[in-house]
Scaffold this motif. Sequence first.
Motif, PDB file in Angstrom:
ATOM      1  N   THR A   1      -3.627   6.861  10.168  1.00  0.00           N
ATOM      2  CA  THR A   1      -4.005   8.037   9.390  1.00  0.00           C
ATOM      3  C   THR A   1      -4.909   7.652   8.225  1.00  0.00           C
ATOM      4  O   THR A   1      -5.931   8.306   7.972  1.00  0.00           O
ATOM      5  N   ALA A   2      -4.547   6.575   7.516  1.00  0.00           N
ATOM      6  CA  ALA A   2      -5.356   6.129   6.372  1.00  0.00           C
ATOM      7  C   ALA A   2      -6.756   5.716   6.818  1.00  0.00           C
ATOM      8  O   ALA A   2      -7.747   6.019   6.148  1.00  0.00           O
ATOM      9  N   VAL A   3      -6.838   5.039   7.948  1.00  0.00           N
ATOM     10  CA  VAL A   3      -8.138   4.600   8.454  1.00  0.00           C
ATOM     11  C   VAL A   3      -8.970   5.805   8.888  1.00  0.00           C
ATOM     12  O   VAL A   3     -10.161   5.894   8.576  1.00  0.00           O
ATOM     13  N   ALA A   4      -8.356   6.733   9.593  1.00  0.00           N
ATOM     14  CA  ALA A   4      -9.076   7.940  10.025  1.00  0.00           C
ATOM     15  C   ALA A   4      -9.584   8.710   8.812  1.00  0.00           C
ATOM     16  O   ALA A   4     -10.745   9.142   8.783  1.00  0.00           O
ATOM     17  N   ASP A   5      -8.724   8.864   7.806  1.00  0.00           N
ATOM     18  CA  ASP A   5      -9.142   9.567   6.588  1.00  0.00           C
ATOM     19  C   ASP A   5     -10.319   8.857   5.929  1.00  0.00           C
ATOM     20  O   ASP A   5     -11.291   9.489   5.521  1.00  0.00           O
TER      21      ASP A   5
ATOM     22  N   VAL B   1     -12.851  10.834  10.092  1.00  0.00           N
ATOM     23  CA  VAL B   1     -12.680  11.320  11.462  1.00  0.00           C
ATOM     24  C   VAL B   1     -11.234  11.789  11.638  1.00  0.00           C
ATOM     25  O   VAL B   1     -10.362  11.486  10.829  1.00  0.00           O
ATOM     26  N   SER B   2     -11.014  12.504  12.710  1.00  0.00           N
ATOM     27  CA  SER B   2      -9.640  12.906  13.010  1.00  0.00           C
ATOM     28  C   SER B   2      -8.874  11.687  13.523  1.00  0.00           C
ATOM     29  O   SER B   2      -9.475  10.709  13.985  1.00  0.00           O
ATOM     30  N   LYS B   3      -7.570  11.762  13.447  1.00  0.00           N
ATOM     31  CA  LYS B   3      -6.764  10.668  13.975  1.00  0.00           C
ATOM     32  C   LYS B   3      -7.024  10.523  15.483  1.00  0.00           C
ATOM     33  O   LYS B   3      -7.080   9.412  15.999  1.00  0.00           O
ATOM     34  N   GLY B   4      -7.244  11.635  16.146  1.00  0.00           N
ATOM     35  CA  GLY B   4      -7.566  11.591  17.575  1.00  0.00           C
ATOM     36  C   GLY B   4      -8.867  10.851  17.850  1.00  0.00           C
ATOM     37  O   GLY B   4      -8.989  10.125  18.826  1.00  0.00           O
ATOM     38  N   GLY B   5      -9.848  11.038  16.948  1.00  0.00           N
ATOM     39  CA  GLY B   5     -11.113  10.317  17.081  1.00  0.00           C
ATOM     40  C   GLY B   5     -10.923   8.817  16.951  1.00  0.00           C
ATOM     41  O   GLY B   5     -11.548   8.026  17.671  1.00  0.00           O
ATOM     42  N   LEU B   6     -10.041   8.421  16.050  1.00  0.00           N
ATOM     43  CA  LEU B   6      -9.728   7.000  15.898  1.00  0.00           C
ATOM     44  C   LEU B   6      -8.965   6.494  17.120  1.00  0.00           C
ATOM     45  O   LEU B   6      -9.271   5.420  17.654  1.00  0.00           O
ATOM     46  N   LEU B   7      -8.007   7.280  17.585  1.00  0.00           N
ATOM     47  CA  LEU B   7      -7.189   6.870  18.743  1.00  0.00           C
ATOM     48  C   LEU B   7      -8.024   6.735  20.018  1.00  0.00           C
ATOM     49  O   LEU B   7      -7.645   5.989  20.925  1.00  0.00           O
ATOM     50  N   TYR B   8      -9.123   7.448  20.073  1.00  0.00           N
ATOM     51  CA  TYR B   8     -10.019   7.316  21.230  1.00  0.00           C
ATOM     52  C   TYR B   8     -10.502   5.870  21.363  1.00  0.00           C
ATOM     53  O   TYR B   8     -10.644   5.352  22.463  1.00  0.00           O
TER      54      TYR B   8
ATOM     55  N   LEU C   1     -15.429   2.423  12.187  1.00  0.00           N
ATOM     56  CA  LEU C   1     -13.969   2.527  12.092  1.00  0.00           C
ATOM     57  C   LEU C   1     -13.371   1.208  11.602  1.00  0.00           C
ATOM     58  O   LEU C   1     -12.453   1.207  10.777  1.00  0.00           O
ATOM     59  N   LEU C   2     -13.919   0.104  12.083  1.00  0.00           N
ATOM     60  CA  LEU C   2     -13.444  -1.206  11.620  1.00  0.00           C
ATOM     61  C   LEU C   2     -13.783  -1.400  10.141  1.00  0.00           C
ATOM     62  O   LEU C   2     -12.970  -1.950   9.380  1.00  0.00           O
ATOM     63  N   ASP C   3     -14.953  -0.950   9.728  1.00  0.00           N
ATOM     64  CA  ASP C   3     -15.324  -1.020   8.312  1.00  0.00           C
ATOM     65  C   ASP C   3     -14.327  -0.224   7.461  1.00  0.00           C
ATOM     66  O   ASP C   3     -13.926  -0.671   6.381  1.00  0.00           O
ATOM     67  N   ALA C   4     -13.944   0.934   7.944  1.00  0.00           N
ATOM     68  CA  ALA C   4     -12.982   1.763   7.205  1.00  0.00           C
ATOM     69  C   ALA C   4     -11.626   1.057   7.115  1.00  0.00           C
ATOM     70  O   ALA C   4     -10.990   1.063   6.050  1.00  0.00           O
ATOM     71  N   ALA C   5     -11.206   0.424   8.198  1.00  0.00           N
ATOM     72  CA  ALA C   5      -9.935  -0.309   8.184  1.00  0.00           C
ATOM     73  C   ALA C   5      -9.994  -1.468   7.195  1.00  0.00           C
ATOM     74  O   ALA C   5      -9.039  -1.714   6.452  1.00  0.00           O
ATOM     75  N   GLU C   6     -11.114  -2.176   7.170  1.00  0.00           N
ATOM     76  CA  GLU C   6     -11.284  -3.283   6.214  1.00  0.00           C
ATOM     77  C   GLU C   6     -11.201  -2.776   4.781  1.00  0.00           C
ATOM     78  O   GLU C   6     -10.596  -3.419   3.920  1.00  0.00           O
TER      79      GLU C   6
END
Length: 173
Positions: A25-29, A33-40, A6-11
């Motif tokens: 949303t952009a990071v989850a996409d 993963v779902s936004k809920g998966g990221l929010l976990y 997830l951090l790699d995706a944000a980078e």
Amino acid sequence: MKKDALLDAAEAVLSEHGTQALTLTAVADRAGVSKGGLLYHFSTKEALVKALVTRVIEEFDDLIAELDDGTPGSYSRAYVEATFKVFTDGARTYRRWSAITAAATDPELAAPLNEAMARWHRRDPAEDRDPVAGMIVRLAAEGLWEVMSHSPELYGEAELAALRERLLALLER
């Protein structure tokens, strides 16, 4: 999904599209993963950015520790070597640093990075053969970070190698 992915995706979002594009949303996409998966893992954008900053600090600390042999001047040499290792180890490592620098514009989110900077630069002067040279070299490396974060293509491999050698030579005088 693991936090590092997830951090790699944000980078990747930061590096490719800038800080304005960094949304949950952009990071989850990007991570698939779902936004809920990221929010976990990261309940807010601020928590995500804080984790990015923390990871960068830990990685740089690990590089320095790996290169610092404890002899006089070795910390400053390790700082220089770690800096150039980041610049020459490929786009992924450099992308991480430039993205985090861009993301940490909020004073609260930048606090851990500011604390690490103070720790990296406020060393015991007795650790260097020439304490002023140690300060100059670390500040020069810091200036290089700033320049490279805005213009990564400015210096080629040969120029970076020459800069590295000169900074290390300053520590040996």
